[in-house]
Design a protein around this motif. Sequence first.
Motif, PDB file in Angstrom:
ATOM      1  N   UNK A  28       0.706  -1.123  -0.097  1.00  0.00           N
ATOM      2  CA  UNK A  28       0.171  -0.073  -0.050  1.00  0.00           C
ATOM      3  C   UNK A  28       0.702   1.341  -0.199  1.00  0.00           C
ATOM      4  N   UNK A  29       2.421   1.040   0.077  1.00  0.00           N
ATOM      5  CA  UNK A  29       2.966   2.367   0.046  1.00  0.00           C
ATOM      6  C   UNK A  29       4.436   1.855   0.116  1.00  0.00           C
ATOM      7  N   UNK A  30       5.262   2.806   0.353  1.00  0.00           N
ATOM      8  CA  UNK A  30       6.756   2.426   0.348  1.00  0.00           C
ATOM      9  C   UNK A  30       7.369   2.618   1.685  1.00  0.00           C
ATOM     10  N   UNK A  31       8.511   2.394   1.840  1.00  0.00           N
ATOM     11  CA  UNK A  31       9.489   2.400   3.012  1.00  0.00           C
ATOM     12  C   UNK A  31       9.302   3.923   3.837  1.00  0.00           C
ATOM     13  N   UNK A  32       9.416   3.879   5.101  1.00  0.00           N
ATOM     14  CA  UNK A  32       9.213   5.149   5.449  1.00  0.00           C
ATOM     15  C   UNK A  32      10.075   5.247   6.832  1.00  0.00           C
ATOM     16  N   UNK A  33      10.250   4.112   7.825  1.00  0.00           N
ATOM     17  CA  UNK A  33      11.332   4.379   8.863  1.00  0.00           C
ATOM     18  C   UNK A  33      12.734   4.575   8.347  1.00  0.00           C
ATOM     19  N   UNK A  34      13.504   3.825   7.408  1.00  0.00           N
ATOM     20  CA  UNK A  34      14.752   4.227   7.095  1.00  0.00           C
ATOM     21  C   UNK A  34      14.844   5.404   6.211  1.00  0.00           C
ATOM     22  N   UNK A  35      13.997   5.970   5.310  1.00  0.00           N
ATOM     23  CA  UNK A  35      14.084   6.943   4.666  1.00  0.00           C
ATOM     24  C   UNK A  35      13.999   8.096   5.807  1.00  0.00           C
ATOM     25  N   UNK A  36      12.965   7.893   6.736  1.00  0.00           N
ATOM     26  CA  UNK A  36      13.173   9.189   7.644  1.00  0.00           C
ATOM     27  C   UNK A  36      14.358   9.212   8.588  1.00  0.00           C
ATOM     28  N   UNK A  37      14.767   8.204   9.142  1.00  0.00           N
ATOM     29  CA  UNK A  37      15.941   8.248   9.752  1.00  0.00           C
ATOM     30  C   UNK A  37      17.372   8.902   8.746  1.00  0.00           C
ATOM     31  N   UNK A  38      17.338   8.625   7.360  1.00  0.00           N
ATOM     32  CA  UNK A  38      18.506   9.177   6.623  1.00  0.00           C
ATOM     33  C   UNK A  38      18.103  10.562   6.592  1.00  0.00           C
ATOM     34  N   UNK A  39      16.836  11.161   6.380  1.00  0.00           N
ATOM     35  CA  UNK A  39      16.595  12.593   6.200  1.00  0.00           C
ATOM     36  C   UNK A  39      17.074  13.371   7.531  1.00  0.00           C
ATOM     37  N   UNK A  40      16.767  12.673   8.599  1.00  0.00           N
ATOM     38  CA  UNK A  40      17.225  13.289   9.907  1.00  0.00           C
ATOM     39  C   UNK A  40      18.630  13.428   9.904  1.00  0.00           C
ATOM     40  N   UNK A  41      19.512  12.462   9.683  1.00  0.00           N
ATOM     41  CA  UNK A  41      20.993  12.528   9.577  1.00  0.00           C
ATOM     42  C   UNK A  41      21.338  13.772   8.818  1.00  0.00           C
ATOM     43  N   UNK A  42      20.762  13.951   7.782  1.00  0.00           N
ATOM     44  CA  UNK A  42      21.042  15.117   7.101  1.00  0.00           C
ATOM     45  C   UNK A  42      20.459  16.513   7.598  1.00  0.00           C
ATOM     46  N   UNK A  43      19.553  16.566   8.283  1.00  0.00           N
ATOM     47  CA  UNK A  43      19.032  17.804   8.854  1.00  0.00           C
ATOM     48  C   UNK A  43      19.631  18.034  10.117  1.00  0.00           C
ATOM     49  N   UNK A  44      20.191  16.885  11.101  1.00  0.00           N
ATOM     50  CA  UNK A  44      21.158  17.002  12.064  1.00  0.00           C
ATOM     51  C   UNK A  44      22.310  17.576  11.825  1.00  0.00           C
ATOM     52  N   UNK A  45      22.939  17.256  10.750  1.00  0.00           N
ATOM     53  CA  UNK A  45      24.416  17.562  10.342  1.00  0.00           C
ATOM     54  C   UNK A  45      24.295  19.065  10.030  1.00  0.00           C
ATOM     55  N   UNK A  46      23.007  19.659   9.347  1.00  0.00           N
ATOM     56  CA  UNK A  46      23.108  21.078   9.307  1.00  0.00           C
ATOM     57  C   UNK A  46      22.628  21.711  10.391  1.00  0.00           C
ATOM     58  N   UNK A  47      21.769  21.518  11.323  1.00  0.00           N
ATOM     59  CA  UNK A  47      21.437  22.077  12.562  1.00  0.00           C
ATOM     60  C   UNK A  47      22.506  22.197  13.421  1.00  0.00           C
ATOM     61  N   UNK A  48      23.336  21.144  13.422  1.00  0.00           N
ATOM     62  CA  UNK A  48      24.312  21.028  14.625  1.00  0.00           C
ATOM     63  C   UNK A  48      25.934  21.315  13.919  1.00  0.00           C
TER      64      UNK A  48
END
Length: 322
Positions: free
Chosen positions: A228-248
């Motif tokens: 009914x849809x696609x992956x979401x746990x690993x995609x979200x974790x991956x984007x958070x790694x990018x956001x965290x690198x920017x914010x911190x």
Amino acid sequence: MARDKIALIGSGQIGGTLAHLIGLKELGDVVMFDIAEGVPQGKALDIAQSSPVDGFDAHYTGANSYEALDNAKVCIVTAGVPRKPGMSRDDLLSINLKVMEQVGAGIKKYAPDAFVICITNPLDAMVWALQKASGLPHKKVVGMAGVLDSSRFRYFLADEFNVSVEDVTAFVLGGHGDTMVPLVKYSTVAGIPLPDLVKMGWTSQARLDEIVDRTRNGGAEIVNLLKTGSAFYAPAASAIAMAESYLRDKKRVLASAAYLNGEYGVKDMYVGVPVVIGSKGVERVVEIELVGKDREAFDKSVGAVQGLVDACKKIAPDLLGR
Ligand SMILES: NC(=O)c1ccc[n+]([C@@H]2O[C@H](COP(=O)([O-])OP(=O)(O)OC[C@H]3O[C@@H](n4cnc5c(N)ncnc54)[C@H](O)[C@@H]3O)[C@@H](O)[C@H]2O)c1
Ligand SMILES: O=C(O)C[C@H](O)C(=O)O
């Protein structure tokens, strides 16, 4: 110190997971936006109600109006539709292109200083369109895919060798599609490149080829299971790694769909390459020398992305004037 505001544009499966992870990691306050009425509000309230249990402080709001993005420091875009079994990511192009035009206009108006991470598929073409529609500087608009594809590769390798995922590094470059390029030569276990591990008898070339193939089909494998849809746990974790690198301002080296202006011989396109992400956004494109089969595979992948960008230009020619 005031907390950073993180806007999630799209509050579906990935949006909800992003919102939860942001709280658990105390990265900032969260605004969830979606066109579906009640969904961002409901998810925001639900996650906020988990904060006393997990002991994090973050303010959550849900909204159906772009004004809510006002002054966001980071915007993560998942608005659009995911694929279903039997579809390719490219089949989503025309429907999600329209969404990127709307979202880009909203970011331009309310969050022009944000660092923007696009997740919507087909990724490389959608991040290209989102940058055009928002008019934000190229270094402030990136696409998430390489971290996910590299993480899948790392996980499969760690499983094969029966070692910790922490000791496996990997890079997957190129477009986020069937032509993506897992770089065997630059992927390691504790610094030992994969070709050396084959020589050491840890695995065979045939097994390695299977793992590379499974990585390339990692998204479809999950789509076929979920139905009914696609992956979401690993995609979200991956984007958070990018956001965290920017914010911190961590300056992590992360495979991301970044704007190339001559690097890797590519111009005016977003393609997956390793970049340094810090407080200025994409601070550096890491240009690995690609030779032989890797170069051929990368060029083929760039060609596939170019085809999608050309399709965007045909459907929405006014994007080019922005
Ligand atoms: N880049 C990657 O590696 C990667 C990984 C996984 C998924 N994806 C893509 O991410 C996207 C989202 O996936 P998902 O699982 O969260 O999907 P989802 O359907 O669960 O959520 C998408 C949300 O977008 C909303 N939406 C639709 N049109 C909108 C608009 N015009 N404005 C605002 N919101 C809108 C929908 O209401 C929905 O809540 C898909 O395109 C999917 O293919 C990409
Ligand atoms: O495969 C998909 O459609 C979603 C995403 O691109 C993924 O790789 O999981």
